[in-house]
Design an enzyme around this catalytic site. Structure first.
Site, PDB file in Angstrom:
ATOM      1  N   GLY A  15       0.707  -1.207  -0.069  1.00 26.59           N
ATOM      2  CA  GLY A  15       0.001  -0.104  -0.044  1.00 26.59           C
ATOM      3  C   GLY A  15       0.879   1.144   0.036  1.00 26.59           C
ATOM      4  NE  ARG A  76      -0.784  -5.125  -0.824  1.00 26.06           N
ATOM      5  CZ  ARG A  76      -1.776  -3.944  -0.995  1.00 26.06           C
ATOM      6  NH1 ARG A  76      -2.504  -3.526  -1.935  1.00 26.06           N
ATOM      7  NH2 ARG A  76      -1.582  -3.237   0.092  1.00 26.06           N
ATOM      8  CG  ASP A 107       3.944  -6.447   8.157  1.00 26.95           C
ATOM      9  OD1 ASP A 107       3.388  -6.293   7.066  1.00 26.95           O
ATOM     10  OD2 ASP A 107       3.398  -6.906   9.289  1.00 26.95           O
ATOM     11  CB  THR A 129       2.445   0.976   6.441  1.00 29.00           C
ATOM     12  OG1 THR A 129       1.110   0.991   6.615  1.00 29.00           O
ATOM     13  CG2 THR A 129       3.520   0.892   7.637  1.00 29.00           C
ATOM     14  CG  ASP A 131      -2.605   0.438   7.938  1.00 31.75           C
ATOM     15  OD1 ASP A 131      -3.481   1.194   8.175  1.00 31.75           O
ATOM     16  OD2 ASP A 131      -2.466  -0.619   7.514  1.00 31.75           O
ATOM     17  CG  ASP A 133       0.522  -2.289  10.360  1.00 34.43           C
ATOM     18  OD1 ASP A 133       1.289  -1.570   9.719  1.00 34.43           O
ATOM     19  OD2 ASP A 133      -0.163  -3.039   9.886  1.00 34.43           O
ATOM     20  NE  ARG A 175      -8.236  -4.781   4.344  1.00 29.20           N
ATOM     21  CZ  ARG A 175      -7.875  -4.899   3.001  1.00 29.20           C
ATOM     22  NH1 ARG A 175      -7.200  -5.751   2.705  1.00 29.20           N
ATOM     23  NH2 ARG A 175      -8.426  -3.975   2.197  1.00 29.20           N
TER      24      ARG A 175
HETATM   25  P1  ADP Z   1       2.960  -4.336   2.855  1.00 20.13           P
HETATM   26  O1  ADP Z   1       4.206  -4.237   2.424  1.00 20.13           O
HETATM   27  O2  ADP Z   1       2.035  -2.897   2.634  1.00 20.13           O
HETATM   28  O3  ADP Z   1       2.697  -4.940   3.998  1.00 20.13           O
HETATM   29  P2  ADP Z   1       2.116  -6.648   1.272  1.00 20.13           P
HETATM   30  O4  ADP Z   1       1.632  -7.615   2.649  1.00 20.13           O
HETATM   31  O5  ADP Z   1       0.943  -6.781   0.158  1.00 20.13           O
HETATM   32  O6  ADP Z   1       2.349  -5.126   1.562  1.00 20.13           O
HETATM   33  O7  ADP Z   1       3.349  -7.181   0.260  1.00 20.13           O
HETATM   34  C1  ADP Z   1       3.724  -6.521  -0.787  1.00 20.13           C
HETATM   35  C2  ADP Z   1       4.472  -7.422  -1.554  1.00 20.13           C
HETATM   36  O8  ADP Z   1       5.650  -8.151  -0.962  1.00 20.13           O
HETATM   37  C3  ADP Z   1       3.513  -8.865  -2.006  1.00 20.13           C
HETATM   38  O9  ADP Z   1       2.788  -8.326  -3.023  1.00 20.13           O
HETATM   39  C4  ADP Z   1       4.517  -9.542  -2.441  1.00 20.13           C
HETATM   40  O10 ADP Z   1       4.890  -9.566  -3.820  1.00 20.13           O
HETATM   41  C5  ADP Z   1       5.599  -9.397  -1.398  1.00 20.13           C
HETATM   42  N1  ADP Z   1       5.638 -10.489  -0.180  1.00 20.13           N
HETATM   43  C6  ADP Z   1       4.876 -10.097   0.998  1.00 20.13           C
HETATM   44  N2  ADP Z   1       5.186 -11.383   1.602  1.00 20.13           N
HETATM   45  C7  ADP Z   1       6.029 -12.417   1.062  1.00 20.13           C
HETATM   46  C8  ADP Z   1       6.599 -13.432   1.265  1.00 20.13           C
HETATM   47  N3  ADP Z   1       6.148 -14.131   2.541  1.00 20.13           N
HETATM   48  N4  ADP Z   1       7.563 -13.965   0.329  1.00 20.13           N
HETATM   49  C9  ADP Z   1       7.882 -13.376  -0.643  1.00 20.13           C
HETATM   50  N5  ADP Z   1       7.115 -11.961  -1.140  1.00 20.13           N
HETATM   51  C10 ADP Z   1       6.278 -11.635  -0.477  1.00 20.13           C
HETATM   52  O1  F6P Z   2      -2.024   1.096   3.455  1.00 20.37           O
HETATM   53  C1  F6P Z   2      -2.562   0.277   4.647  1.00 20.37           C
HETATM   54  C2  F6P Z   2      -4.090   0.166   4.315  1.00 20.37           C
HETATM   55  O2  F6P Z   2      -4.677   1.263   4.284  1.00 20.37           O
HETATM   56  C3  F6P Z   2      -4.837  -0.810   5.326  1.00 20.37           C
HETATM   57  O3  F6P Z   2      -5.275  -0.238   6.365  1.00 20.37           O
HETATM   58  C4  F6P Z   2      -5.784  -1.612   4.363  1.00 20.37           C
HETATM   59  O4  F6P Z   2      -6.060  -2.689   4.827  1.00 20.37           O
HETATM   60  C5  F6P Z   2      -5.164  -1.556   3.202  1.00 20.37           C
HETATM   61  O5  F6P Z   2      -4.175  -0.582   3.114  1.00 20.37           O
HETATM   62  C6  F6P Z   2      -5.932  -1.642   1.998  1.00 20.37           C
HETATM   63  O6  F6P Z   2      -5.169  -1.614   0.796  1.00 20.37           O
HETATM   64  P1  F6P Z   2      -5.722  -2.239  -0.453  1.00 20.37           P
HETATM   65  O7  F6P Z   2      -7.159  -1.980  -0.678  1.00 20.37           O
HETATM   66  O8  F6P Z   2      -4.790  -1.346  -1.560  1.00 20.37           O
HETATM   67  O9  F6P Z   2      -5.307  -3.618  -0.443  1.00 20.37           O
END
Ligand code: ADP
Ligand code: F6P
Length: 324
Positions: A15, A76, A107, A129, A131, A133, A175
């Site tokens: 995000g 993503r 994370d 982020t 959040d 978090d 979320r």
């Molecule tokens: P955020 O960084 O905001 O927590 P996401 O959880 O959507 O966002 O993770 C972003 C991207 O990082 C994912 O779409 C994926 O490409 C990569 N990613 C997340 N978790 C893993 C994992 N366990 N192994 C490899 N790539 C990951």
């Molecule tokens: O950027 C964090 C956040 O706003 C969360 O609070 C929410 O769960 C998520 O992104 C939603 O993002 P998307 O709809 O892009 O998956």
């Protein structure tokens, strides 16, 4: 011995958050100041796998510090979740001469970075982020702007809510985490703050409180509901039916992720981004840049991901006491 770093990459992932541009600018300019070449990787891991990589100079990050979103784009990427994707990504980094990558995101993005590190590419995470978090750090880039955006919107809803003597439910992002709801709820004097970490789903208690407050002369009732609880519209219908008081739901949504970053977000993005560039240029690997007791730190990603963060009990109790 630390790997010699000649070229670094920077990407934004997951995000987006206000201040990501300021962070990109800091990584690029501090990297250049440290004598390395800086490559911008567009659209996160998705773009990395498609070789969407361009060299960045100082001018390429001009006039972006004040802009929301991310000039590199974000995505993503399911393909990067597979080992095959991770091997391919590391090979593409080698092809472009990229020795280390600064990953700006949450994370999930660090879990991805960890995998890239296992394939021989150095990585440093930077918390971006709204959040708040991420357990290992007191500050995440974007939170300050998002809570101010939400607070200003809530103030506006509060005006009309008071005029019409209504109850208002305002749903804010988060979320899995209630930090946005708690902060803008306290800052806007909300009567109830519903967050995933604490809400007991006792809606009757809220209904009783609304009726009681109305008897005491309160003209409106403001409920801040975190996205993790959700269902604001159906909640508003039930509350209206039970209390006889007009109740409206407003879902703030993605406006909270956009907009020009606050001074605090620009400042931290600049300082933390520069620190990330220093850490990766020193040849350190598998780190997350954090603010701990007000100081910058680089923490091992495995350790960083293991740190749990929770809403402070005292702060949550205060939010209840002040709402009466
Ligand atoms: P955020 O960084 O905001 O927590 P996401 O959880 O959507 O966002 O993770 C972003 C991207 O990082 C994912 O779409 C994926 O490409 C990569 N990613 C997340 N978790 C893993 C994992 N366990 N192994 C490899 N790539 C990951
Ligand atoms: O950027 C964090 C956040 O706003 C969360 O609070 C929410 O769960 C998520 O992104 C939603 O993002 P998307 O709809 O892009 O998956």
């Amino acid at each position: 011995m630390a790997k010699e770093i000649k070229t670094i990459g920077v990407l934004t992932s997951g995000g987006d958050a206000p201040g990501m541009n300021a962070a990109i600018r800091a990584v690029v300019r501090k990297g250049i100041a440290n004598g390395v070449k800086v490559m911008g990787i567009h659209r996160g891991y998705h773009g990395l796998l498609r070789e969407e990589i361009t060299e960045m100079d100082s001018r390429s990050v001009s006039d972006i510090i004040q802009r929301g979103g991310t000039i590199l784009g974000t995505a993503r990427c399911m393909e990067f979740m597979t080992e095959e994707g991770q091997v391919k990504a590391a090979n593409i980094c080698r092809k472009f001469g990229i020795d280390g990558v600064v990953v700006i995101g949450g994370d999930g993005s660090y879990r991805g970075a960890q995998k890239l590190s296992k394939q021989g590419i150095n990585v440093v995470g930077l918390p971006g982020t709204i959040d708040l978090d991420i357990g290992c750090t007191e500050y995440t880039i974007g939170f300050d702007t998002a809570v101010n955006t939400a607070m200003e919107a809530i103030d506006k809803v509060r005006d009309t809510s008071s005029s019409h003597e209504r109850c208002s439910i305002i749903e804010v992002m988060g979320r899995h985490a209630g930090y946005i709801a708690l902060w803008c709820g306290v800052a806007s004097g909300a009567e109830n703050i519903l967050i995933p970490e604490k809400y007991d789903y006792n809606e009757q208690a809220i209904i009783d409180q609304i009726v009681e407050n109305r008897k005491k002369g309160k003209k409106h009732h403001l409920i801040i509901n975190a996205e993790g609880i959700g269902h604001s519209t159906s909640m508003s219908r039930r509350i209206e039916a039970a209390t006889g008081i007009e109740t409206r739901a407003t879902i703030l949504g993605y406006m909270q992720r956009g907009g020009s970053p606050s001074c605090k977000d620009r400042y931290y993005a600049s300082i933390m981004g520069a620190y990330a560039a220093d850490v990766i240029c020193e040849g350190k690997n598998n780190k997350v840049i954090s603010v701990v007791n007000g100081q910058l730190a680089d923490i091992d990603i495995d350790e960083a991901l293991a740190v749990k963060k929770d809403i402070d009990d005292y702060e949550y109790c205060v939010s209840i006491d002040l709402s009466k």
